[in-house]
Motif scaffolding. Structure first.
Motif, mmCIF file in Angstrom:
data_model
loop_
_atom_site.group_PDB
_atom_site.id
_atom_site.type_symbol
_atom_site.label_atom_id
_atom_site.label_comp_id
_atom_site.label_asym_id
_atom_site.label_seq_id
_atom_site.Cartn_x
_atom_site.Cartn_y
_atom_site.Cartn_z
ATOM 1 N N ASP A 115 -5.976 61.350 3.364
ATOM 2 C CA ASP A 115 -6.536 62.468 4.134
ATOM 3 C C ASP A 115 -7.703 63.145 3.423
ATOM 4 O O ASP A 115 -8.524 63.793 4.060
ATOM 5 N N ALA A 123 -16.533 56.091 8.199
ATOM 6 C CA ALA A 123 -15.209 56.439 8.707
ATOM 7 C C ALA A 123 -14.951 55.641 9.979
ATOM 8 O O ALA A 123 -15.815 55.559 10.854
ATOM 9 N N GLY A 148 -12.168 55.931 12.428
ATOM 10 C CA GLY A 148 -10.969 56.547 12.964
ATOM 11 C C GLY A 148 -10.443 57.603 12.029
ATOM 12 O O GLY A 148 -11.123 58.051 11.107
ATOM 13 N N GLU A 149 -9.210 57.982 12.264
ATOM 14 C CA GLU A 149 -8.637 59.115 11.557
ATOM 15 C C GLU A 149 -8.340 58.847 10.082
ATOM 16 O O GLU A 149 -8.603 59.672 9.229
ATOM 17 N N LYS A 150 -7.774 57.668 9.755
ATOM 18 C CA LYS A 150 -7.369 57.424 8.366
ATOM 19 C C LYS A 150 -7.798 56.051 7.849
ATOM 20 O O LYS A 150 -7.149 55.471 6.996
ATOM 21 N N ASP A 151 -8.906 55.521 8.355
ATOM 22 C CA ASP A 151 -9.390 54.239 7.868
ATOM 23 C C ASP A 151 -10.887 54.341 7.596
ATOM 24 O O ASP A 151 -11.598 55.097 8.259
#
Length: 68
Positions: free
Chosen positions: A6, A30, A32-35
């Motif tokens: 995060d 980046a 997406g949210e966590k990749d």
């Protein structure tokens, strides 16, 4: 103590050790949210952060931001 995915930011340099594999990389984009799309500092190979962390986060897992 390792950092969380995060807290990863684009353009920063990181060190990751997972299951006796070592990687030093820069986050390029980046996805997406966590990749993130990452580029190896030494070989310039590109890979996804999720590929590096896919096989568990055991006691040998370390993830740090590099200062340089």
């Amino acid at each position: 103590m390792s950092i969380s995915v995060d807290s990863v930011r684009v353009g920063k340099k990181y060190f990751l050790r997972n299951i006796r594999e070592y990687h030093e990389f820069t986050t390029v984009k980046a996805l997406g949210e966590k990749d993130f799309l990452c580029e190896d500092i030494h070989t310039l190979e590109r890979y996804l952060l999720s590929e590096l962390t896919a096989y568990g986060k055991g006691s040998d897992y370390e993830f740090f931001e590099l200062d340089h």
